[in-house]
Motif scaffolding. Sequence first.
Motif, short mmCIF file in Angstrom:
data_model
loop_
_atom_site.label_atom_id
_atom_site.label_comp_id
_atom_site.label_asym_id
_atom_site.label_seq_id
_atom_site.Cartn_x
_atom_site.Cartn_y
_atom_site.Cartn_z
N PHE A 1 -7.73 2.49 -1.01
CA PHE A 1 -7.66 2.05 0.38
C PHE A 1 -8.16 0.60 0.54
N GLY B 1 -8.32 0.50 8.38
CA GLY B 1 -7.04 1.19 8.32
C GLY B 1 -5.97 0.58 9.20
N MET C 1 -5.41 -2.14 5.63
CA MET C 1 -4.44 -1.22 5.05
C MET C 1 -3.09 -1.23 5.76
N ILE D 1 0.71 0.89 4.95
CA ILE D 1 0.94 2.24 5.48
C ILE D 1 2.41 2.37 5.87
N ASN E 1 -5.27 14.33 5.67
CA ASN E 1 -6.66 13.99 5.96
C ASN E 1 -7.37 15.17 6.62
#
Length: 255
Positions: A126, A145, A151, A155, A221
């Motif tokens: 990550f 994220g 990230m 994604i 997740n």
Amino acid sequence: MTEDRPVGELLREWRRRRKLSQLELAIQADVSSRHVSFVETGRTIPSSAMVLHLAEQLAVPLRERNRLLVAAGHAPVYGQRPLNDPDMDRVRAALEQFVQAHSPYPALAVDRRWNLILANDALDVFFDGAAPALLEAPINMMRLGLHPDGMAPRIRNLAQVRGYLLPRLARQAAASGDAELHRLYDELIAYGPVDTTPPDPADIALPIRIHHRGTDLSFLNTITTFGTAFDLTLAETAVETYLPADAQTVAFFQR
């Protein structure tokens, strides 16, 4: 919220946040609406037991319950010790064991504001390619994220992930009344659109698909919290694990 505000004012704010009338709260708490009114207007100073009882009905977070108690002139009942406190050695060891046991797949623990507490080595997938500024402590995993320099470019289903994470962050900010979470939400919502497509009922969880060094990885997740904890640090800690969602991801990590 600040501790120098009257307890009645704070309770009224939480009641309105929960969209309850005084009568509805009174019925839910099994007290008279007159008593709720007197508490909110300051005509009655509630006992510590009543503060905690009303806070329970309003689903007030533990940290804010302490503030309500102090505002009413009582001592706080929920302790808070950092994880590096010697008295928390067993707690930290248990968290580390939980996170490390999930290897070879990614797992981490975050605090109430999504700041990274600890992680296993698999989380490096990550971090790869993220801007150095985003990897400076404390690393905020929500920002990492969804930030364009984090990230996000890797994604594959970014709009879908944003559509899952941002409403969750908004609910968390509203439920906790935490100004820092509200600011984090305002920052992240500006980075792109949110997919409002309803999830497929056949999906057991939202997959997170990322591209990592020529390979597409897919994860499911899961989040574990400690709902019965009476220490604020532990109560506000969440452990996130990432399970492989396809054979290609399993093979990648087993190599």
